[in-house]
Motif scaffolding. Sequence first.
Motif, mmCIF file in Angstrom:
data_model
loop_
_atom_site.group_PDB
_atom_site.id
_atom_site.type_symbol
_atom_site.label_atom_id
_atom_site.label_comp_id
_atom_site.label_asym_id
_atom_site.label_seq_id
_atom_site.Cartn_x
_atom_site.Cartn_y
_atom_site.Cartn_z
ATOM 1 N N HIS A 75 -27.602 -13.681 27.291
ATOM 2 C CA HIS A 75 -28.597 -13.548 26.219
ATOM 3 C C HIS A 75 -29.892 -14.298 26.534
ATOM 4 N N GLN A 76 -29.764 -15.449 27.200
ATOM 5 C CA GLN A 76 -30.958 -16.220 27.545
ATOM 6 C C GLN A 76 -31.931 -15.390 28.395
ATOM 7 N N ARG A 77 -31.410 -14.659 29.368
ATOM 8 C CA ARG A 77 -32.245 -13.830 30.245
ATOM 9 C C ARG A 77 -32.932 -12.704 29.484
ATOM 10 N N ARG A 78 -32.331 -12.277 28.375
ATOM 11 C CA ARG A 78 -32.834 -11.097 27.657
ATOM 12 C C ARG A 78 -33.766 -11.424 26.491
ATOM 13 N N LEU A 79 -33.954 -12.712 26.231
ATOM 14 C CA LEU A 79 -34.843 -13.095 25.125
ATOM 15 C C LEU A 79 -36.148 -13.642 25.690
ATOM 16 N N HIS A 80 -37.253 -13.459 24.955
ATOM 17 C CA HIS A 80 -38.542 -14.015 25.351
ATOM 18 C C HIS A 80 -38.430 -15.528 25.481
ATOM 19 N N THR A 126 -29.181 -19.539 19.242
ATOM 20 C CA THR A 126 -27.951 -20.120 18.695
ATOM 21 C C THR A 126 -27.264 -19.127 17.765
ATOM 22 N N ASP A 127 -28.074 -18.445 16.897
ATOM 23 C CA ASP A 127 -27.500 -17.468 15.978
ATOM 24 C C ASP A 127 -26.765 -16.373 16.732
ATOM 25 N N ARG A 128 -27.398 -15.928 17.818
ATOM 26 C CA ARG A 128 -26.849 -14.809 18.571
ATOM 27 C C ARG A 128 -25.495 -15.128 19.186
ATOM 28 N N VAL A 129 -25.353 -16.353 19.647
ATOM 29 C CA VAL A 129 -24.091 -16.709 20.292
ATOM 30 C C VAL A 129 -23.315 -17.722 19.452
ATOM 31 N N ALA A 130 -23.707 -17.796 18.156
ATOM 32 C CA ALA A 130 -23.103 -18.805 17.284
ATOM 33 C C ALA A 130 -21.586 -18.732 17.275
ATOM 34 N N PHE A 131 -21.080 -17.509 17.239
ATOM 35 C CA PHE A 131 -19.632 -17.366 17.124
ATOM 36 C C PHE A 131 -18.903 -17.897 18.344
ATOM 37 N N SER A 132 -19.635 -18.035 19.467
ATOM 38 C CA SER A 132 -18.957 -18.510 20.670
ATOM 39 C C SER A 132 -18.512 -19.965 20.518
ATOM 40 N N LEU A 178 -20.962 -4.848 29.140
ATOM 41 C CA LEU A 178 -20.289 -4.050 28.109
ATOM 42 C C LEU A 178 -19.637 -4.947 27.054
ATOM 43 N N LEU A 179 -19.067 -6.059 27.497
ATOM 44 C CA LEU A 179 -18.437 -6.979 26.540
ATOM 45 C C LEU A 179 -19.494 -7.695 25.698
ATOM 46 N N ALA A 180 -20.572 -8.160 26.347
ATOM 47 C CA ALA A 180 -21.614 -8.911 25.619
ATOM 48 C C ALA A 180 -22.335 -8.013 24.619
ATOM 49 N N GLN A 181 -22.675 -6.792 25.028
ATOM 50 C CA GLN A 181 -23.410 -5.886 24.134
ATOM 51 C C GLN A 181 -22.586 -5.483 22.916
ATOM 52 N N ASN A 182 -21.289 -5.592 23.025
ATOM 53 C CA ASN A 182 -20.418 -5.207 21.912
ATOM 54 C C ASN A 182 -19.789 -6.411 21.226
ATOM 55 N N ASN A 183 -20.372 -7.587 21.506
ATOM 56 C CA ASN A 183 -19.920 -8.836 20.914
ATOM 57 C C ASN A 183 -18.420 -9.086 21.106
ATOM 58 N N LEU A 184 -17.963 -8.787 22.320
ATOM 59 C CA LEU A 184 -16.549 -9.019 22.621
ATOM 60 C C LEU A 184 -16.350 -10.140 23.643
ATOM 61 N N LEU A 185 -17.432 -10.498 24.358
ATOM 62 C CA LEU A 185 -17.319 -11.597 25.317
ATOM 63 C C LEU A 185 -17.055 -12.867 24.514
ATOM 64 N N THR A 186 -16.120 -13.694 24.959
ATOM 65 C CA THR A 186 -15.610 -14.911 24.272
ATOM 66 C C THR A 186 -14.674 -14.557 23.108
ATOM 67 N N PHE A 187 -14.466 -13.296 22.863
ATOM 68 C CA PHE A 187 -13.582 -12.816 21.803
ATOM 69 C C PHE A 187 -13.649 -13.673 20.532
ATOM 70 N N TRP A 224 -37.452 -4.712 28.390
ATOM 71 C CA TRP A 224 -36.482 -4.083 29.299
ATOM 72 C C TRP A 224 -35.066 -4.233 28.760
ATOM 73 N N ALA A 225 -34.820 -5.350 28.083
ATOM 74 C CA ALA A 225 -33.474 -5.595 27.560
ATOM 75 C C ALA A 225 -33.153 -4.676 26.380
ATOM 76 N N ARG A 226 -34.200 -4.370 25.599
ATOM 77 C CA ARG A 226 -34.031 -3.393 24.505
ATOM 78 C C ARG A 226 -33.630 -2.035 25.046
ATOM 79 N N LEU A 227 -34.369 -1.593 26.090
ATOM 80 C CA LEU A 227 -34.087 -0.290 26.714
ATOM 81 C C LEU A 227 -32.689 -0.296 27.329
ATOM 82 N N GLU A 228 -32.367 -1.415 27.963
ATOM 83 C CA GLU A 228 -31.045 -1.553 28.582
ATOM 84 C C GLU A 228 -29.953 -1.394 27.525
ATOM 85 N N GLU A 229 -30.121 -2.068 26.374
ATOM 86 C CA GLU A 229 -29.114 -1.986 25.311
ATOM 87 C C GLU A 229 -28.967 -0.545 24.817
#
Length: 330
Positions: A39-44, A53-59, A246-255, A296-301
């Motif tokens: 996520h760090q690479r994909r955010l400004h 923090t919000d984005r990966v808060a659940f981790s 695929l796991l990160a985009q679907n919020n499955l990485l770190t389950f 680019w990250a938006r298009l990638e998603e």
Amino acid sequence: MPNPAYEPSRCVVCGHANAEVIAEHDDLRREVEALWEYHQRRLHPETPPRHLTDRVAFSEYAPFRLVRCCDCGLVYRNPVERLHELTEIYARETPAPDVLRSLHETQVPALRAQARALRRVLGRGGSGLEVGSYVGAFLAAARTEGLQFEGLDINPSANAFTRTMGFTVHDGDLTSFDTNRTFDAVAIWNTFDQLADPRAAVNAAGKLLRPRGVFALRVPSGEFYVALRRRFASGNRVERAAARSLLAQNNLLTFPYRHGFTREALRRLLEEQGFRIKHVRGDVLVPIADEWTRRWARLEETLIKRTLALVANRDAHWAPWLDIFAARVD
Ligand SMILES: [Zn+2]
């Protein structure tokens, strides 16, 4: 954040303790690191830390260890956090109204497909209750499809926001919701995977439904997570990168869930409680890109999710998320 207290657990569907380990503590810590980096690479670069923090808060609540039931395939945490720890997680503060509004608007388009599928299974319009209605995105999508849904949520400030959009929303949770009314449909799109006792939830939903009423739920697929986590852990470089994406985009990485259901586990759980599955629909997670996401990250998603959705809609086996529609058998 202090480490939570843990206790041993067993499969909530079949009650068995016979399970194989899917990810050890160190494997899950590597997933947490991979998720931050992704996520760090994909955010400004000027993104306020709070948004990351919000984005990966659940981790923060990544499981200690994940196992899979040898009988029904349910993926679950063993050991699991003690109950009061989870309650504290849910009592976390609510974002500001402008953030809630932007969440509502981002989520409505993706939820139209779920509303349409539910309408098809019902065969007509009707009344409904959504448990975990949060910012009311599904309530809005359902209204467009001719379904009169009310919301139920434990988050009073989210409920106050959703009421400003013209919806009826009740404060509270499913098992303590007290009403004499019954509905044509009950939906749990957001929280079924977090429940300590999903059996009690299915039972409560059954009591709120008219005869032949439809219970709809969305859950992360345990089967998809297990297959992709294997690639992430031991594939070649390309496979590892693809699996992470695929796991990160679907919020499955770190389950960040309590349970990863399989179709078999859900079939058993629902049939035991007097339901029959009418329709299973595979899908991807709603979009997560926002104004802080690089172009680019938006298009990638968009590209990743459109491609995966085509496959997942056709074959639920390849779906990161499962929508299950079950009718009460009377
Ligand atoms: Zn089981």
